[in-house]
Motif scaffolding. Sequence first.
Motif, PDB file in Angstrom:
ATOM      1  N   LYS A 156     -32.673   0.995   3.248  1.00 28.08           N
ATOM      2  CA  LYS A 156     -31.612   0.237   2.579  1.00 28.08           C
ATOM      3  C   LYS A 156     -31.427   0.821   1.175  1.00 28.08           C
ATOM      4  O   LYS A 156     -32.261   0.621   0.301  1.00 28.08           O
ATOM      5  N   LEU A 157     -30.303   1.522   1.020  1.00 27.00           N
ATOM      6  CA  LEU A 157     -29.984   2.123  -0.272  1.00 27.00           C
ATOM      7  C   LEU A 157     -29.628   1.050  -1.289  1.00 27.00           C
ATOM      8  O   LEU A 157     -29.011   0.038  -0.944  1.00 27.00           O
ATOM      9  N   SER A 158     -29.956   1.327  -2.530  1.00 27.09           N
ATOM     10  CA  SER A 158     -29.523   0.424  -3.591  1.00 27.09           C
ATOM     11  C   SER A 158     -28.032   0.636  -3.842  1.00 27.09           C
ATOM     12  O   SER A 158     -27.487   1.718  -3.603  1.00 27.09           O
ATOM     13  N   ASP A 159     -27.371  -0.405  -4.312  1.00 28.65           N
ATOM     14  CA  ASP A 159     -25.949  -0.287  -4.654  1.00 28.65           C
ATOM     15  C   ASP A 159     -25.750   0.751  -5.750  1.00 28.65           C
ATOM     16  O   ASP A 159     -24.746   1.462  -5.771  1.00 28.65           O
ATOM     17  N   THR A 160     -26.719   0.847  -6.646  1.00 25.56           N
ATOM     18  CA  THR A 160     -26.635   1.810  -7.753  1.00 25.56           C
ATOM     19  C   THR A 160     -26.580   3.239  -7.230  1.00 25.56           C
ATOM     20  O   THR A 160     -25.819   4.062  -7.742  1.00 25.56           O
ATOM     21  N   ALA A 161     -27.382   3.543  -6.211  1.00 22.97           N
ATOM     22  CA  ALA A 161     -27.397   4.902  -5.661  1.00 22.97           C
ATOM     23  C   ALA A 161     -26.035   5.287  -5.116  1.00 22.97           C
ATOM     24  O   ALA A 161     -25.531   6.386  -5.379  1.00 22.97           O
ATOM     25  N   VAL A 162     -25.425   4.377  -4.374  1.00 22.18           N
ATOM     26  CA  VAL A 162     -24.106   4.667  -3.805  1.00 22.18           C
ATOM     27  C   VAL A 162     -23.071   4.778  -4.923  1.00 22.18           C
ATOM     28  O   VAL A 162     -22.220   5.676  -4.906  1.00 22.18           O
TER      29      VAL A 162
ATOM     30  N   PRO B 274     -19.601   9.861  -0.258  1.00 21.62           N
ATOM     31  CA  PRO B 274     -20.655   9.511  -1.224  1.00 21.62           C
ATOM     32  C   PRO B 274     -21.785   8.652  -0.654  1.00 21.62           C
ATOM     33  O   PRO B 274     -22.944   8.846  -1.027  1.00 21.62           O
ATOM     34  N   ALA B 275     -21.503   7.733   0.246  1.00 15.77           N
ATOM     35  CA  ALA B 275     -22.565   6.902   0.820  1.00 15.77           C
ATOM     36  C   ALA B 275     -23.506   7.756   1.676  1.00 15.77           C
ATOM     37  O   ALA B 275     -24.734   7.574   1.635  1.00 15.77           O
ATOM     38  N   VAL B 276     -22.947   8.690   2.425  1.00 13.31           N
ATOM     39  CA  VAL B 276     -23.765   9.587   3.240  1.00 13.31           C
ATOM     40  C   VAL B 276     -24.589  10.498   2.335  1.00 13.31           C
ATOM     41  O   VAL B 276     -25.786  10.721   2.572  1.00 13.31           O
ATOM     42  N   MET B 277     -23.966  11.032   1.290  1.00 10.72           N
ATOM     43  CA  MET B 277     -24.682  11.908   0.355  1.00 10.72           C
ATOM     44  C   MET B 277     -25.814  11.158  -0.339  1.00 10.72           C
ATOM     45  O   MET B 277     -26.914  11.700  -0.515  1.00 10.72           O
ATOM     46  N   ALA B 278     -25.568   9.908  -0.736  1.00  8.08           N
ATOM     47  CA  ALA B 278     -26.612   9.100  -1.374  1.00  8.08           C
ATOM     48  C   ALA B 278     -27.767   8.871  -0.401  1.00  8.08           C
ATOM     49  O   ALA B 278     -28.942   8.970  -0.775  1.00  8.08           O
TER      50      ALA B 278
END
Length: 168
Positions: free
Chosen positions: A60-66, A87-91
Amino acid sequence: MVIDQHFGASERYRLSHLVDKAEHLIQTVALPSLVQFVMRVALAVPFWKSGILKWTGFLKLSDTAVTLFTDEFMLHLPGGPYHYPLPAVMAFLSGCGEITFPVLLVLGLGTRFAALGLLFMTMIVELTVPDGWPIHLTWAAMALGIMAWGPGRISADHLIHGFPRQAN
């Protein structure tokens, strides 16, 4: 020669002997396997520290990372800078690499491939933060050194592949 003018043969011998002792001490402290292990840890740390901040839970990625990959990070290429594609995939990929590759490096498992992965990530980071080249250069040098000389004896790779194989 300047040394010949200031030192006799016995002084040159003592100086040479002192230099030999100092070199032996340095070689005793800087064992290649220890240096390889320290280099693996040194390369792993900055990526791990960055990667651990990208997650709020298991996968679960942080919102900040995305947000960073969506709004802040840009690729500095000719004619740019450009936004990251997907960007979501890259993050997600960045976060996975920044956690997985350092763990593999510290364990010394798949070491050369993990170092190659971090070298590739270093190149992407350099395109994102071009003013950071002095530190990126050290990361690249460590990754290349690990790729060239391997993980050393203090590694899972050595345990798996390093011992002579038994004949069947």
